[in-house]
Scaffold this active site. Structure first.
Site, PDB file in Angstrom:
ATOM      1  N   ASP A   1      13.433  -6.379   0.559  1.00  0.00           N
ATOM      2  CA  ASP A   1      12.370  -7.069   1.300  1.00  0.00           C
ATOM      3  C   ASP A   1      13.009  -7.965   2.351  1.00  0.00           C
ATOM      4  O   ASP A   1      14.140  -8.413   2.197  1.00  0.00           O
ATOM      5  CB  ASP A   1      11.521  -7.918   0.340  1.00  0.00           C
ATOM      6  CG  ASP A   1      10.133  -8.214   0.885  1.00  0.00           C
ATOM      7  OD1 ASP A   1       9.155  -7.659   0.340  1.00  0.00           O
ATOM      8  OD2 ASP A   1      10.001  -8.989   1.856  1.00  0.00           O
TER       9      ASP A   1
ATOM     10  N   ASP B   1      15.563  -5.734   6.469  1.00  0.00           N
ATOM     11  CA  ASP B   1      14.501  -5.585   7.462  1.00  0.00           C
ATOM     12  C   ASP B   1      14.340  -4.080   7.700  1.00  0.00           C
ATOM     13  O   ASP B   1      15.218  -3.438   8.287  1.00  0.00           O
ATOM     14  CB  ASP B   1      14.885  -6.302   8.759  1.00  0.00           C
ATOM     15  CG  ASP B   1      13.810  -6.167   9.833  1.00  0.00           C
ATOM     16  OD1 ASP B   1      12.849  -5.384   9.644  1.00  0.00           O
ATOM     17  OD2 ASP B   1      13.936  -6.842  10.870  1.00  0.00           O
ATOM     18  N   VAL B   2      13.219  -3.540   7.257  1.00  0.00           N
ATOM     19  CA  VAL B   2      13.035  -2.081   7.325  1.00  0.00           C
ATOM     20  C   VAL B   2      12.831  -1.559   8.746  1.00  0.00           C
ATOM     21  O   VAL B   2      12.782  -0.349   8.957  1.00  0.00           O
ATOM     22  CB  VAL B   2      11.868  -1.596   6.421  1.00  0.00           C
ATOM     23  CG1 VAL B   2      12.182  -1.816   4.949  1.00  0.00           C
ATOM     24  CG2 VAL B   2      10.545  -2.244   6.819  1.00  0.00           C
TER      25      VAL B   2
ATOM     26  N   ASN C   1       7.303   0.983   1.314  1.00  0.00           N
ATOM     27  CA  ASN C   1       6.027   0.300   1.083  1.00  0.00           C
ATOM     28  C   ASN C   1       5.775  -0.892   2.002  1.00  0.00           C
ATOM     29  O   ASN C   1       4.633  -1.288   2.194  1.00  0.00           O
ATOM     30  CB  ASN C   1       6.005  -0.134  -0.399  1.00  0.00           C
ATOM     31  CG  ASN C   1       4.938  -1.152  -0.691  1.00  0.00           C
ATOM     32  OD1 ASN C   1       3.761  -0.799  -0.795  1.00  0.00           O
ATOM     33  ND2 ASN C   1       5.326  -2.416  -0.791  1.00  0.00           N
TER      34      ASN C   1
ATOM     35  N   SER D   1      -2.490   3.580   3.800  1.00  0.00           N
ATOM     36  CA  SER D   1      -3.695   2.799   3.521  1.00  0.00           C
ATOM     37  C   SER D   1      -4.881   3.738   3.662  1.00  0.00           C
ATOM     38  O   SER D   1      -4.789   4.753   4.360  1.00  0.00           O
ATOM     39  CB  SER D   1      -3.830   1.674   4.552  1.00  0.00           C
ATOM     40  OG  SER D   1      -5.110   1.080   4.498  1.00  0.00           O
TER      41      SER D   1
ATOM     42  N   TYR E   1      -3.539  -1.616  13.138  1.00  0.00           N
ATOM     43  CA  TYR E   1      -3.397  -1.229  11.731  1.00  0.00           C
ATOM     44  C   TYR E   1      -3.916   0.194  11.524  1.00  0.00           C
ATOM     45  O   TYR E   1      -3.244   1.034  10.909  1.00  0.00           O
ATOM     46  CB  TYR E   1      -4.144  -2.222  10.831  1.00  0.00           C
ATOM     47  CG  TYR E   1      -3.769  -2.114   9.361  1.00  0.00           C
ATOM     48  CD1 TYR E   1      -2.576  -2.668   8.893  1.00  0.00           C
ATOM     49  CD2 TYR E   1      -4.589  -1.456   8.454  1.00  0.00           C
ATOM     50  CE1 TYR E   1      -2.224  -2.572   7.555  1.00  0.00           C
ATOM     51  CE2 TYR E   1      -4.246  -1.351   7.114  1.00  0.00           C
ATOM     52  CZ  TYR E   1      -3.066  -1.913   6.662  1.00  0.00           C
ATOM     53  OH  TYR E   1      -2.709  -1.811   5.333  1.00  0.00           O
TER      54      TYR E   1
ATOM     55  N   LYS F   1      -1.304   3.232  10.526  1.00  0.00           N
ATOM     56  CA  LYS F   1      -1.462   3.811   9.189  1.00  0.00           C
ATOM     57  C   LYS F   1      -1.819   5.301   9.284  1.00  0.00           C
ATOM     58  O   LYS F   1      -1.417   6.091   8.440  1.00  0.00           O
ATOM     59  CB  LYS F   1      -2.495   3.023   8.376  1.00  0.00           C
ATOM     60  CG  LYS F   1      -2.008   1.612   7.996  1.00  0.00           C
ATOM     61  CD  LYS F   1      -0.736   1.661   7.127  1.00  0.00           C
ATOM     62  CE  LYS F   1      -0.323   0.302   6.605  1.00  0.00           C
ATOM     63  NZ  LYS F   1       0.871   0.345   5.733  1.00  0.00           N
TER      64      LYS F   1
ATOM     65  N   VAL G   1      -6.622  -4.557  -1.888  1.00  0.00           N
ATOM     66  CA  VAL G   1      -5.872  -4.941  -3.077  1.00  0.00           C
ATOM     67  C   VAL G   1      -5.580  -6.441  -2.932  1.00  0.00           C
ATOM     68  O   VAL G   1      -5.281  -6.908  -1.823  1.00  0.00           O
ATOM     69  CB  VAL G   1      -4.546  -4.147  -3.184  1.00  0.00           C
ATOM     70  CG1 VAL G   1      -3.801  -4.495  -4.465  1.00  0.00           C
ATOM     71  CG2 VAL G   1      -4.819  -2.637  -3.114  1.00  0.00           C
TER      72      VAL G   1
END
Ligand SMILES: NC(=O)c1ccc[n+]([C@@H]2O[C@H](COP(=O)([O-])OP(=O)(O)OC[C@H]3O[C@@H](n4cnc5c(N)ncnc54)[C@H](O)[C@@H]3O)[C@@H](O)[C@H]2O)c1
Length: 262
Positions: A37, A58-59, A85, A136, A149, A153, A182
């Site tokens: 993370d 850092d992805v 994720n 998502s 978003y 996604k 969630v």
């Protein structure tokens, strides 16, 4: 896939959905779990709780994703399951500045590209491997209040489909996780009736249970909120009617942001 005995890497594992999956995978008997993370302290704390290892990553930086995979494989051998994720949400429409579009594109899409790029060669060589990408319901339907978003996604779902189509014959399994709301840091503050709450707010632990089932069945589409299946069927069945319904929802919740639209 059964989690027992597996080597798993979870990005965005310091919080919310990633943390719940990491905890649940540990409970299922995964042999080694790497929690990665941006929040290094959070990753280490989740890792220490479940006996895994925690890394600050850092992805959106491909070199860091490569280093994550290399270090996990050095420590515990081949990665069986990569859970890509980490994700972010940004509210707004086409007026959102380019720099913000780039930032969300890099987190919500390019991180999956970098993850796949890092693990696929080894997985293909071994003839097995599993990619679980968190997208998502917004990637199948839309996101009221957030074009960046919804768009990123959708891209994440498209990439997962493509990977499954292209690499399935090489033993590569792919699932894409598409929840609605969630209860995590991402939806904090939208519980009170924003669009995120239309079909209720799921607890991350409940979602992790659906993920374990979805992986066990090796299902491509993991839909913790079953109603999403009905929505995508309606969308495919009559796009114009679906858009009309979405406009009504937009009128109802316009200006508010939640995290998964239908
Ligand atoms: N919460 C929801 O309602 C919901 C619904 C559908 C999909 N999702 C998706 O689930 C995933 C997890 O979200 P969450 O709800 O657990 O949110 P969260 O904010 O609780 O967790 C996201 C984690 O990702 C990490 N992260 C963000 N950018 C990163 C980066 N560049 N590199 C590494 N880590 C980074 C954050 O530090 C955080 O720990 C996201 O992809 C999100 O879009 C969430």
């Amino acid at each position: 896939m059964q989690l027992a005995g597996k080597h798993v890497v979870v990005t965005g594992g310091a919080s919310g959905i990633g943390r719940a999956m990491a905890r649940r995978f540990a409970a299922e008997g995964a042999r080694a779990i790497v929690v990665a993370d941006l929040d290094e302290g959070g990753a280490k704390s989740v890792a220490s709780e479940i006996g895994g290892s925690g890394l600050g990553v850092d992805v959106t930086d491909e070199a860091q994703v490569q280093a994550l995979v290399a270090s996990a494989e050095r420590e515990s051998g081949p990665i069986d399951l990569l859970c890509s994720n980490a994700g972010i949400a940004i509210a707004g429409g086409v007026e959102v500045p380019d720099a913000e579009w780039t930032r969300i594109w890099n987190v919500n899409l390019m991180s999956h590209v970098y993850g796949a790029r890092a693990v696929l060669p080894g997985m293909i060589e071994r003839g097995e491997g599993y990619l679980l990408n968190t997208a998502s319901a917004a990637g199948l339907l839309s996101q009221i209040g957030s074009a960046p978003y919804a768009v990123t996604k959708h891209a994440a779902v498209a990439l997962a489909e493509w990977l499954s189509i292209t690499h399935g014959h090489q033993g590569i399994k792919v699932s894409v996780l598409c929840p609605q709301a969630v209860r995590t840091a991402m939806t904090a503050g939208s519980e009170g009736g924003g669009v995120a709450g239309v079909d209720g707010m799921m607890e991350p632990e409940e979602l992790a249970e659906c993920v374990v089932q979805g992986l066990a069945e090796e299902r491509f589409l993991i839909l913790p909120h079953e109603t999403v299946l009905t929505y995508i069927q309606r969308k495919a069945g009559d796009y114009d009617r679906w858009l009309k319904g979405m406009r009504r929802l937009n009128d109802q919740f316009g200006g508010k942001t939640g995290i998964s639209g239908q």
